[in-house]
Write an enzyme that holds these catalytic residues in place. Structure first.
Site, PDB file in Angstrom:
ATOM      1  N   GLN A   1       0.862  -1.179   0.000  1.00  0.00           N
ATOM      2  CA  GLN A   1       0.000   0.000   0.000  1.00  0.00           C
ATOM      3  C   GLN A   1       0.902   1.234   0.000  1.00  0.00           C
ATOM      4  O   GLN A   1       1.711   1.422   0.907  1.00  0.00           O
ATOM      5  CB  GLN A   1      -0.902   0.032   1.230  1.00  0.00           C
ATOM      6  CG  GLN A   1      -1.866   1.222   1.223  1.00  0.00           C
ATOM      7  CD  GLN A   1      -2.531   1.415   2.577  1.00  0.00           C
ATOM      8  OE1 GLN A   1      -1.880   1.787   3.560  1.00  0.00           O
ATOM      9  NE2 GLN A   1      -3.819   1.146   2.641  1.00  0.00           N
TER      10      GLN A   1
ATOM     11  N   TYR B   1      -6.212  11.219   3.434  1.00  0.00           N
ATOM     12  CA  TYR B   1      -4.838  11.287   2.951  1.00  0.00           C
ATOM     13  C   TYR B   1      -4.849  12.230   1.736  1.00  0.00           C
ATOM     14  O   TYR B   1      -5.898  12.672   1.286  1.00  0.00           O
ATOM     15  CB  TYR B   1      -4.333   9.892   2.577  1.00  0.00           C
ATOM     16  CG  TYR B   1      -3.941   9.035   3.761  1.00  0.00           C
ATOM     17  CD1 TYR B   1      -4.790   8.887   4.864  1.00  0.00           C
ATOM     18  CD2 TYR B   1      -2.740   8.353   3.781  1.00  0.00           C
ATOM     19  CE1 TYR B   1      -4.437   8.095   5.953  1.00  0.00           C
ATOM     20  CE2 TYR B   1      -2.380   7.555   4.868  1.00  0.00           C
ATOM     21  CZ  TYR B   1      -3.228   7.433   5.950  1.00  0.00           C
ATOM     22  OH  TYR B   1      -2.882   6.654   7.021  1.00  0.00           O
TER      23      TYR B   1
END
Length: 243
Positions: A98, A168
């Site tokens: 990720q 994010y």
């Protein structure tokens, strides 16, 4: 239930079943580098029978770390990541990385560098304001994703998951609650999705055709004026059309 244990395909990959360990905080990189404890954590997931285990969270830049304990993708960490993917492969499973940029949820005080966001906003994690991304920043960060993706390929990962969730950086650009820009990266959903789509396409090219590329996208922000489910479905459709 039987289909859960049947093989499945994910892009160019064949999974031995349909169980994928999601990217969740492992707490095993206190110094921001791969440790034997992190390797063993994922090896055990693979040994337990999962088809693929996902390493979380690999930042594409120093300022993109959630804090200084997060792994930052650079040549110095490739050997450690290769040890991890080798251990997972030895157990018959696949390994996913990720990757992302924490943006406005980066702890700027811990990282010792500014946190970025679509615009200036207060970040309670670092107790300071974020820096608004310029178009030059957007291009630089896109190139950092490319570098990060290439390093993941070198490290032996089979799949790359790009983090588009939870405020994010790319998620913050998608969200109308956080993205108040009036340039080509703000306003309409198409404009707000421009940065994320640009990054995803760049990662897809950098990863090559032997590595799967996926996106982690939260469907709603859960705050007034945030991303709605119909917006997320449209973004997901665009990502699929982009390849």
């Amino acid at each position: 239930m039987s289909s859960l244990f049947a093989p499945a395909t994910l892009g160019p990959l064949t999974l031995r079943n349909r169980i994928i360990k999601a990217a969740t905080f492992e707490g095993r990189t206190p110094d921001g580098v791969v440790t034997p404890e992190l390797v063993e954590f994922h090896r055990r997931i693979a040994a337990g029978g999962a088809a693929m285990t996902t390493v979380a969270y690999l930042s594409v830049a120093p300022g993109g770390r959630t804090d200084s304990g997060a792994v930052w993708l650079r040549p110095e960490v490739v050997a450690g990541l290769r040890t991890l993917t080798d251990a997972v492969h030895d157990e018959g499973a696949l390994a996913a990385a990720q990757i992302g940029h924490a943006g406005p949820v980066a702890n700027a005080a811990s990282n010792g560098t500014a946190a970025y966001a679509p615009g200036r906003m207060f970040n309670p994690l670092g107790m300071r304001r974020t820096r608004a991304c310029t178009e030059a920043d957007i291009e630089r960060i896109t190139s950092e994703y490319v570098t990060g993706a290439r390093l993941c390929v070198q490290a032996g990962f089979d799949s790359i998951e790009v983090h588009l969730g939870h405020n994010y950086l790319l998620s913050a650009f998608l969200s109308p609650a956080f993205n108040k820009r009036d340039d080509r990266f703000g306003g309409s959903l198409e404009n707000r999705a421009r940065f994320a789509r640009q990054v995803m396409q760049a990662v897809r090219v950098a990863a090559g055709n032997r590595v799967a590329v996926t996106a982690k996208l939260n469907m709603v922000d859960g705050v007034p004026g945030g991303l709605r489910i119909e917006d997320s479905l449209q973004v997901a459709q665009w990502l699929a059309e982009d390849g």
